[in-house]
Scaffold this motif. Structure first.
Motif, PDB file in Angstrom:
ATOM      1  N   CYS A   9      35.519  57.920  42.068  1.00  0.00           N
ATOM      2  CA  CYS A   9      36.988  56.636  41.915  1.00  0.00           C
ATOM      3  C   CYS A   9      38.307  56.838  42.651  1.00  0.00           C
ATOM      4  N   CYS A  15      40.397  48.739  36.956  1.00  0.00           N
ATOM      5  CA  CYS A  15      39.270  48.738  35.133  1.00  0.00           C
ATOM      6  C   CYS A  15      40.508  49.104  34.417  1.00  0.00           C
ATOM      7  N   GLU A  16      41.000  49.972  34.734  1.00  0.00           N
ATOM      8  CA  GLU A  16      42.211  49.703  33.199  1.00  0.00           C
ATOM      9  C   GLU A  16      42.943  48.461  32.614  1.00  0.00           C
ATOM     10  N   GLU A  18      41.357  45.954  32.720  1.00  0.00           N
ATOM     11  CA  GLU A  18      40.132  45.331  31.903  1.00  0.00           C
ATOM     12  C   GLU A  18      39.622  45.866  30.872  1.00  0.00           C
ATOM     13  N   CYS A  19      39.841  47.328  30.142  1.00  0.00           N
ATOM     14  CA  CYS A  19      39.500  47.541  28.932  1.00  0.00           C
ATOM     15  C   CYS A  19      39.951  46.904  27.721  1.00  0.00           C
ATOM     16  N   ILE A  24      39.604  53.325  28.717  1.00  0.00           N
ATOM     17  CA  ILE A  24      40.260  54.371  30.042  1.00  0.00           C
ATOM     18  C   ILE A  24      41.512  53.921  30.269  1.00  0.00           C
ATOM     19  N   TYR A  31      40.370  58.008  37.082  1.00  0.00           N
ATOM     20  CA  TYR A  31      40.247  57.602  35.338  1.00  0.00           C
ATOM     21  C   TYR A  31      39.228  58.331  34.871  1.00  0.00           C
ATOM     22  N   CYS A  38      34.929  53.739  23.214  1.00  0.00           N
ATOM     23  CA  CYS A  38      33.757  52.025  25.136  1.00  0.00           C
ATOM     24  C   CYS A  38      32.700  51.520  23.568  1.00  0.00           C
ATOM     25  N   CYS A  50      34.672  46.646  33.452  1.00  0.00           N
ATOM     26  CA  CYS A  50      35.215  47.602  33.872  1.00  0.00           C
ATOM     27  C   CYS A  50      34.022  48.114  35.505  1.00  0.00           C
ATOM     28  N   CYS A  54      35.338  47.112  39.420  1.00  0.00           N
ATOM     29  CA  CYS A  54      34.733  48.485  40.127  1.00  0.00           C
ATOM     30  C   CYS A  54      34.245  48.819  41.961  1.00  0.00           C
TER      31      CYS A  54
END
Length: 85
Positions: A9, A15-16, A18-19, A24, A31, A38, A50, A54
């Motif tokens: 990472c 990503c955060e 998008e969850c 996340i 992260y 999840c 995510c 990514c």
């Protein structure tokens, strides 16, 4: 299975947001993904968002938290109920 973020990472912050389950968050160095939250986006999207965004491909399946698609959907339903109450 839930997903996991590896040491590859780069903390790019994509990503955060998008969850859909807010699974996340920023850990001590990179992260992290909360396996209790999840659902691999089951119930929200066809693919884990995510993983799609990514840029370094560092979000594989977490072999320590195996779940079937049915279990992921049940988790999604449980989370949806918890958020609505």
């Amino acid at each position: 299975m839930s997903l996991i973020i590896t040491d590859d990472c780069i903390n790019c912050d994509v990503c955060e947001p998008e969850c859909p389950n807010q699974a996340i968050s920023m850990g001590p160095e990179i992260y992290v993904i909360n396996p209790d939250l999840c659902t691999e986006c089951v119930g929200h999207h066809d693919e884990p968002q995510c993983q799609i965004v990514c840029p370094v491909d560092c979000i594989p399946l977490d072999k320590n938290h195996t779940e079937t698609r049915e279990q992921l959907h049940a988790k999604y339903e449980h989370l949806k109920m918890a958020l609505s109450s």
